[in-house]
Design an enzyme around this catalytic site. Structure first.
Site, PDB file in Angstrom:
ATOM      1  N   ASP A  29      41.880  83.492 -71.257  1.00 60.08           N
ATOM      2  CA  ASP A  29      41.272  84.816 -71.372  1.00 60.08           C
ATOM      3  C   ASP A  29      41.833  85.510 -72.609  1.00 60.08           C
ATOM      4  O   ASP A  29      43.035  85.800 -72.670  1.00 60.08           O
ATOM      5  CB  ASP A  29      41.587  85.626 -70.117  1.00 60.08           C
ATOM      6  CG  ASP A  29      40.591  86.742 -69.867  1.00 60.08           C
ATOM      7  OD1 ASP A  29      39.994  87.221 -70.845  1.00 60.08           O
ATOM      8  OD2 ASP A  29      40.407  87.128 -68.706  1.00 60.08           O
ATOM      9  N   ASP A  30      40.984  85.747 -73.609  1.00 60.00           N
ATOM     10  CA  ASP A  30      41.400  86.440 -74.841  1.00 60.00           C
ATOM     11  C   ASP A  30      42.473  85.676 -75.615  1.00 60.00           C
ATOM     12  O   ASP A  30      43.239  86.288 -76.371  1.00 60.00           O
ATOM     13  CB  ASP A  30      41.930  87.852 -74.541  1.00 60.00           C
ATOM     14  CG  ASP A  30      40.868  88.800 -74.051  1.00 60.00           C
ATOM     15  OD1 ASP A  30      39.720  88.366 -73.863  1.00 60.00           O
ATOM     16  OD2 ASP A  30      41.182  89.978 -73.836  1.00 60.00           O
ATOM     17  N   CYS A  69      34.127  88.503 -72.535  1.00 59.75           N
ATOM     18  CA  CYS A  69      34.394  87.572 -71.447  1.00 59.75           C
ATOM     19  C   CYS A  69      33.199  87.233 -70.563  1.00 59.75           C
ATOM     20  O   CYS A  69      32.842  86.064 -70.408  1.00 59.75           O
ATOM     21  CB  CYS A  69      35.543  88.098 -70.592  1.00 59.75           C
ATOM     22  SG  CYS A  69      35.497  89.875 -70.307  1.00 59.75           S
ATOM     23  N   HIS A 132      34.206  86.942 -62.940  1.00 55.09           N
ATOM     24  CA  HIS A 132      33.631  87.892 -63.903  1.00 55.09           C
ATOM     25  C   HIS A 132      32.134  87.738 -64.120  1.00 55.09           C
ATOM     26  O   HIS A 132      31.609  88.099 -65.178  1.00 55.09           O
ATOM     27  CB  HIS A 132      34.372  87.818 -65.247  1.00 55.09           C
ATOM     28  CG  HIS A 132      34.780  89.167 -65.737  1.00 55.09           C
ATOM     29  ND1 HIS A 132      34.965  89.473 -67.064  1.00 55.09           N
ATOM     30  CD2 HIS A 132      35.023  90.325 -65.065  1.00 55.09           C
ATOM     31  CE1 HIS A 132      35.323  90.725 -67.197  1.00 55.09           C
ATOM     32  NE2 HIS A 132      35.359  91.274 -65.992  1.00 55.09           N
ATOM     33  N   ASP A 279      37.735  82.120 -73.591  1.00 52.15           N
ATOM     34  CA  ASP A 279      36.411  82.731 -73.434  1.00 52.15           C
ATOM     35  C   ASP A 279      35.955  83.493 -74.663  1.00 52.15           C
ATOM     36  O   ASP A 279      34.753  83.643 -74.907  1.00 52.15           O
ATOM     37  CB  ASP A 279      36.365  83.635 -72.195  1.00 52.15           C
ATOM     38  CG  ASP A 279      37.364  84.781 -72.232  1.00 52.15           C
ATOM     39  OD1 ASP A 279      38.194  84.853 -73.152  1.00 52.15           O
ATOM     40  OD2 ASP A 279      37.314  85.628 -71.310  1.00 52.15           O
ATOM     41  N   ASN A 280      36.872  84.018 -75.435  1.00 58.24           N
ATOM     42  CA  ASN A 280      36.542  84.711 -76.688  1.00 58.24           C
ATOM     43  C   ASN A 280      37.815  84.795 -77.520  1.00 58.24           C
ATOM     44  O   ASN A 280      38.896  84.382 -77.078  1.00 58.24           O
ATOM     45  CB  ASN A 280      35.948  86.106 -76.454  1.00 58.24           C
ATOM     46  CG  ASN A 280      36.725  86.951 -75.468  1.00 58.24           C
ATOM     47  OD1 ASN A 280      36.252  87.224 -74.361  1.00 58.24           O
ATOM     48  ND2 ASN A 280      37.925  87.360 -75.851  1.00 58.24           N
TER      49      ASN A 280
END
Length: 512
Positions: A29-30, A69, A132, A279-280
């Protein structure tokens, strides 16, 4: 040539002929492209991921389908761009939208997630961590292809007062097991939390159980420790030269090591494809509390390279050759097609699938020319083809946000590129060569032969994309406080149900 093609086909068929391989998809995540030692991070604090790359394949030109996300995750699981699967908003032009707990929408029943199809081949499936894709029960993982779930439908934001805003629930399967901060502590002062250790143990238990049962398994391991507010367990706190963010990365790296070691010890490593990605891009607006995107421009929320190019590794001993690097332009959506290919399941033929199977790349190193589309909300912002990237729109964030301290490109302002107004370049796109200029700093001038020849390649791709695009119904337009996590399934058993307010559905506000 035909002989070679037949040989490749027979080899690929042999890979999946006996029993479908297990699959473990690790989605961070991130986490930024530059956070791993193997991708050049000077701290060198990811020994297990670096070892994974040494034993597998590094994919340095791999992309998410969105710089945020929820749309990115929806795209990976459906194999379809967010503009097709509905994970976008039309409330304002080119705005990033996601699934906070007051969102009304979520992943539509009309979308097919690849875990749903893996059930046809007898896979045991589990998600561990952040979902999410909608927090209302009809959108939960167990309704969309997963047998088991331990984690949360939302980010671990909070703590909240449970009066105006409820604390986020953590689920075990279909029922909540408690809430963040009350039952699953995160110390906002120190960053201490045992969540990653719980997620590691859940993975260990699921793999043990699945191997013992003899069934193929799909594990979607998606811890969120590198998403603000950052956290790490006591053992890892204050151990990184990069501060709390580095502590979180080190613990996640440890978790990767535990899982890969277990697969080896149980004798199923050669039967298991493991993918690691994010995710990003890293949240550069958090500055030293966010990730590193290496040489790339900006980060999360933007369609510059730092926002959508992801650190990606594939590991499959005996099938994916160790120490290899593929410069294939890859997309998170490719894991949809790859998973179905491995399970010998036919792709749905009633919709456009934007991914492609990466099995030929993983097995033979084959590289295929294909474009990458960079979307922000309802707008195609940029397109990459081969080494060229053309920006049709540019926007970082509004000047008002910027003046109030939110900067998606800190220390990286580039005149006429990192714009605080939405700038339409469709009549003359901004063109960069990402090989010579990975930081998107030096524009190729429009009158040059290089620009003209590159746009002759890119423009027909864009025209065809727009011509054939059928947009999904936007799922992220409406918000309502009544749909928040006041009374999740199972709250009665824990005496944690909260009063549900009256419905007040309004258009969501998306500032980015």
């Amino acid at each position: 040539m035909k002989c070679i093609e037949v040989t490749i086909w027979l080899f690929l068929a042999a890979v999946v002929s006996a029993k479908p391989p297990n699959m473990v998809f690790m989605l961070m995540d991130d986490m930024g492209w530059g956070d791993l030692g193997v991708y050049g991070n000077a701290a060198k604090e990811t020994p297990n991921l670096d070892k994974m790359a040494a034993e597998g394949m590094l994919l340095p030109s791999f992309y998410s389908a969105n710089p945020l996300c929820s749309p990115s995750r929806a795209a990976m699981l459906t194999g379809r761009l967010p503009i097709r699967n509905g994970f976008y908003s039309t409330n304002a032009h080119a705005r990033n939208a996601y699934t906070p707990q007051n969102i009304v929408g979520g992943i539509p029943d009309s979308e097919i997630l690849f875990p749903e199809l893996l059930l046809q081949a007898g896979y045991a499936t589990k998600i561990i961590g952040k979902w999410h894709l909608g927090q209302q029960p009809q959108y939960h993982p167990l309704k969309h292809g997963f047998h088991e779930w331990f984690g949360s439908p939302n980010c671990h934001f909070g703590p909240y007062n449970d009066v105006t805003t409820p604390n986020i629930p953590v689920y075990r399967n279909a029922s909540m097991a408690g809430r963040y901060y009350t039952d699953f502590p995160i110390n906002r002062s120190t960053g201490e939390s045992n969540l990653t250790q719980l997620y590691i143990q859940e993975a260990v238990d699921f793999i043990h159980k699945s191997v013992g049962a003899g069934s193929p398994f799909f594990l979607y391991w998606t811890p969120d420790a590198t998403h603000d507010p950052l956290y790490a367990s006591k053992t890892f706190l204050r151990t990184s030269s990069r501060g709390l963010y580095g502590d979180a990365v080190r613990e996640l790296d440890y978790g990767v090591g535990v899982i890969l070691k277990l697969l080896t010890q149980l004798g199923v490593a050669s039967d298991t494809l493991v993918i690691f990605s994010s995710d990003n891009g890293g949240a550069t607006y958090a500055k030293e509390m966010g990730g590193s995107n290496g040489p790339f421009l900006c980060g999360k929320e933007t369609t510059f390279e730092g926002g959508m190019r992801e650190p990606t590794i594939a590991w499959w001993p005996g099938t994916v050759a160790g120490g290899t690097v593929s410069h294939q332009l890859g997309s998170m959506m490719d894991w949809f097609s790859t998973a179905l290919d491995l399970a010998e399941i036919k792709e749905p033929d009633d919709r456009i699938i934007d991914g492609m199977s990466l099995l030929p790349i993983l097995v033979n190193g084959t590289v295929t020319d294909r474009p990458v589309f960079y979307y922000r909300g309802d707008e195609l912002m940029a397109v990459r083809y081969q080494m060229y990237k053309a920006h049709y729109w540019t926007w970082t964030n509004s000047i008002d946000e910027f003046n109030h301290g939110t900067d998606f490109c800190p220390g990286e302002e580039i005149a006429n590129v990192t714009t605080h107004d939405q700038v339409n370049h469709t009549s003359q796109p901004l063109l960069f060569h990402l090989g010579r200029d990975p930081g998107e700093k030096y524009l190729i001038k429009p009158k040059t032969a290089e620009y003209i020849e590159a746009m002759k390649l890119i423009q027909p791709i864009v025209d065809e994309h727009h011509k054939t695009l059928v947009k999904g119904a936007p799922q992220l337009n409406y918000c309502d406080p009544a749909v928040m996590n006041w009374a999740p399934p199972g709250c009665e058993d824990l005496d944690q149900c909260l009063p549900v307010p009256h419905h007040d559905q309004t258009l969501c506000y998306w500032p980015h």
